[in-house]
Scaffold this motif. Structure first.
Motif, PDB file in Angstrom:
ATOM      1  N   PHE A 108      -5.919  -8.205   9.419  1.00 13.89           N
ATOM      2  CA  PHE A 108      -5.787  -8.569   7.747  1.00 13.89           C
ATOM      3  C   PHE A 108      -5.575  -9.840   7.458  1.00 13.89           C
ATOM      4  O   PHE A 108      -4.853 -10.569   8.300  1.00 13.89           O
ATOM      5  CB  PHE A 108      -4.844  -7.664   7.007  1.00 13.89           C
ATOM      6  N   THR A 109      -6.194 -10.364   6.766  1.00  9.69           N
ATOM      7  CA  THR A 109      -5.813 -12.156   6.149  1.00  9.69           C
ATOM      8  C   THR A 109      -5.877 -12.216   4.584  1.00  9.69           C
ATOM      9  O   THR A 109      -6.914 -11.411   4.025  1.00  9.69           O
ATOM     10  CB  THR A 109      -7.025 -12.939   6.635  1.00  9.69           C
ATOM     11  N   ILE A 110      -4.577 -12.642   4.122  1.00 13.55           N
ATOM     12  CA  ILE A 110      -4.389 -12.798   2.804  1.00 13.55           C
ATOM     13  C   ILE A 110      -4.953 -14.116   2.594  1.00 13.55           C
ATOM     14  O   ILE A 110      -4.532 -15.192   3.219  1.00 13.55           O
ATOM     15  CB  ILE A 110      -3.005 -12.396   2.568  1.00 13.55           C
TER      16      ILE A 110
ATOM     17  N   ARG B 162       0.853  -1.344  -0.144  1.00 12.83           N
ATOM     18  CA  ARG B 162       0.214   0.058   0.126  1.00 12.83           C
ATOM     19  C   ARG B 162       0.862   1.319  -0.112  1.00 12.83           C
ATOM     20  O   ARG B 162       2.120   1.214   0.438  1.00 12.83           O
ATOM     21  CB  ARG B 162      -0.981   0.012   1.319  1.00 12.83           C
ATOM     22  N   GLN B 163       0.346   2.225  -0.486  1.00 13.68           N
ATOM     23  CA  GLN B 163       1.044   3.580  -0.604  1.00 13.68           C
ATOM     24  C   GLN B 163       0.061   4.682  -0.018  1.00 13.68           C
ATOM     25  O   GLN B 163      -1.191   4.860  -1.061  1.00 13.68           O
ATOM     26  CB  GLN B 163       1.493   3.829  -1.962  1.00 13.68           C
TER      27      GLN B 163
ATOM     28  N   VAL C 132       2.245  -5.167   3.030  1.00 13.15           N
ATOM     29  CA  VAL C 132       1.196  -5.355   3.882  1.00 13.15           C
ATOM     30  C   VAL C 132       1.066  -6.994   4.053  1.00 13.15           C
ATOM     31  O   VAL C 132       1.118  -7.212   5.287  1.00 13.15           O
ATOM     32  CB  VAL C 132      -0.142  -5.229   3.126  1.00 13.15           C
ATOM     33  N   ALA C 133       1.274  -7.791   3.180  1.00 13.74           N
ATOM     34  CA  ALA C 133       1.058  -9.221   3.411  1.00 13.74           C
ATOM     35  C   ALA C 133       1.584  -9.932   2.104  1.00 13.74           C
ATOM     36  O   ALA C 133       1.361  -9.411   1.070  1.00 13.74           O
ATOM     37  CB  ALA C 133      -0.473  -9.791   3.797  1.00 13.74           C
ATOM     38  N   TRP C 134       1.936 -11.489   2.371  1.00 12.08           N
ATOM     39  CA  TRP C 134       2.229 -12.313   1.069  1.00 12.08           C
ATOM     40  C   TRP C 134       1.789 -13.430   1.471  1.00 12.08           C
ATOM     41  O   TRP C 134       1.436 -13.804   2.607  1.00 12.08           O
ATOM     42  CB  TRP C 134       3.480 -12.177   0.579  1.00 12.08           C
TER      43      TRP C 134
ATOM     44  N   TYR D 144       2.774 -11.309   7.338  1.00 12.19           N
ATOM     45  CA  TYR D 144       2.142 -10.070   7.444  1.00 12.19           C
ATOM     46  C   TYR D 144       2.962  -8.915   8.236  1.00 12.19           C
ATOM     47  O   TYR D 144       3.921  -9.244   9.066  1.00 12.19           O
ATOM     48  CB  TYR D 144       0.761 -10.147   8.464  1.00 12.19           C
ATOM     49  N   ALA D 145       2.773  -7.694   7.662  1.00 15.57           N
ATOM     50  CA  ALA D 145       3.503  -6.558   8.411  1.00 15.57           C
ATOM     51  C   ALA D 145       2.755  -6.488   9.910  1.00 15.57           C
ATOM     52  O   ALA D 145       1.811  -6.885   9.950  1.00 15.57           O
ATOM     53  CB  ALA D 145       3.173  -5.169   7.593  1.00 15.57           C
ATOM     54  N   ASP D 146       3.578  -6.035  10.680  1.00 19.59           N
ATOM     55  CA  ASP D 146       3.125  -5.951  12.029  1.00 19.59           C
ATOM     56  C   ASP D 146       1.833  -5.054  12.289  1.00 19.59           C
ATOM     57  O   ASP D 146       0.992  -5.157  13.089  1.00 19.59           O
ATOM     58  CB  ASP D 146       4.221  -5.281  13.055  1.00 19.59           C
TER      59      ASP D 146
END
Length: 126
Positions: A68-70, A38-39, A48-50, A60-62
């Motif tokens: 959030f769930t990917i 995100r920006q 953010v997440a992979w 996930y980012a802290d």
């Protein structure tokens, strides 16, 4: 090579939820590890997440962990980002990313990504 198209962004209130989708074209989607960045205005693009190609590993980012769930559906060639308990600081353009190489459990840097979607705007009002 895959092409990526994000959707699902919008304007929500703090505490609400949104689900972003990223549809990929190409027959090799299931071989790609997928991520979200995100920006925010005036800020650097941030991880953010992979999720791994099989869906078996995520990271996930802290700042979004626990909210959030990917996930991914390799039949539908789509990766999702379920965002709950949204905060005003989550406001940003969200980008889908694809990379063929899997990494150790760590954040991806935007400089590592060669394939991006066009982005979808998420705005969270207080």
């Amino acid at each position: 090579q895959v092409q990526l198209v994000e959707s699902g962004g919008g304007l929500v209130q703090a505490g609400d939820s949104l689900r972003l989708s990223c549809a990929a074209s190409g027959r090799t989607f299931s071989s790609y590890n997928m991520g979200w960045f995100r920006q925010a205005p005036g800020k650097e693009r941030e991880f953010v997440a992979w999720i791994s190609w099989s869906g078996g590993s995520t990271y996930y980012a802290d700042s979004v962990k626990g909210r959030f769930t990917i996930s991914r559906d390799n039949v539908k060639n789509t990766v999702y980002l379920q965002m709950n308990s949204l905060k005003p600081e989550d406001t940003a353009i969200y980008y889908c990313a694809a990379r063929p190489q899997l990494t150790a459990p760590r954040p991806w840097g935007p400089e590592e990504i060669k394939t991006w979607g066009q982005g979808t705007q998420v705005t969270v009002s207080s």
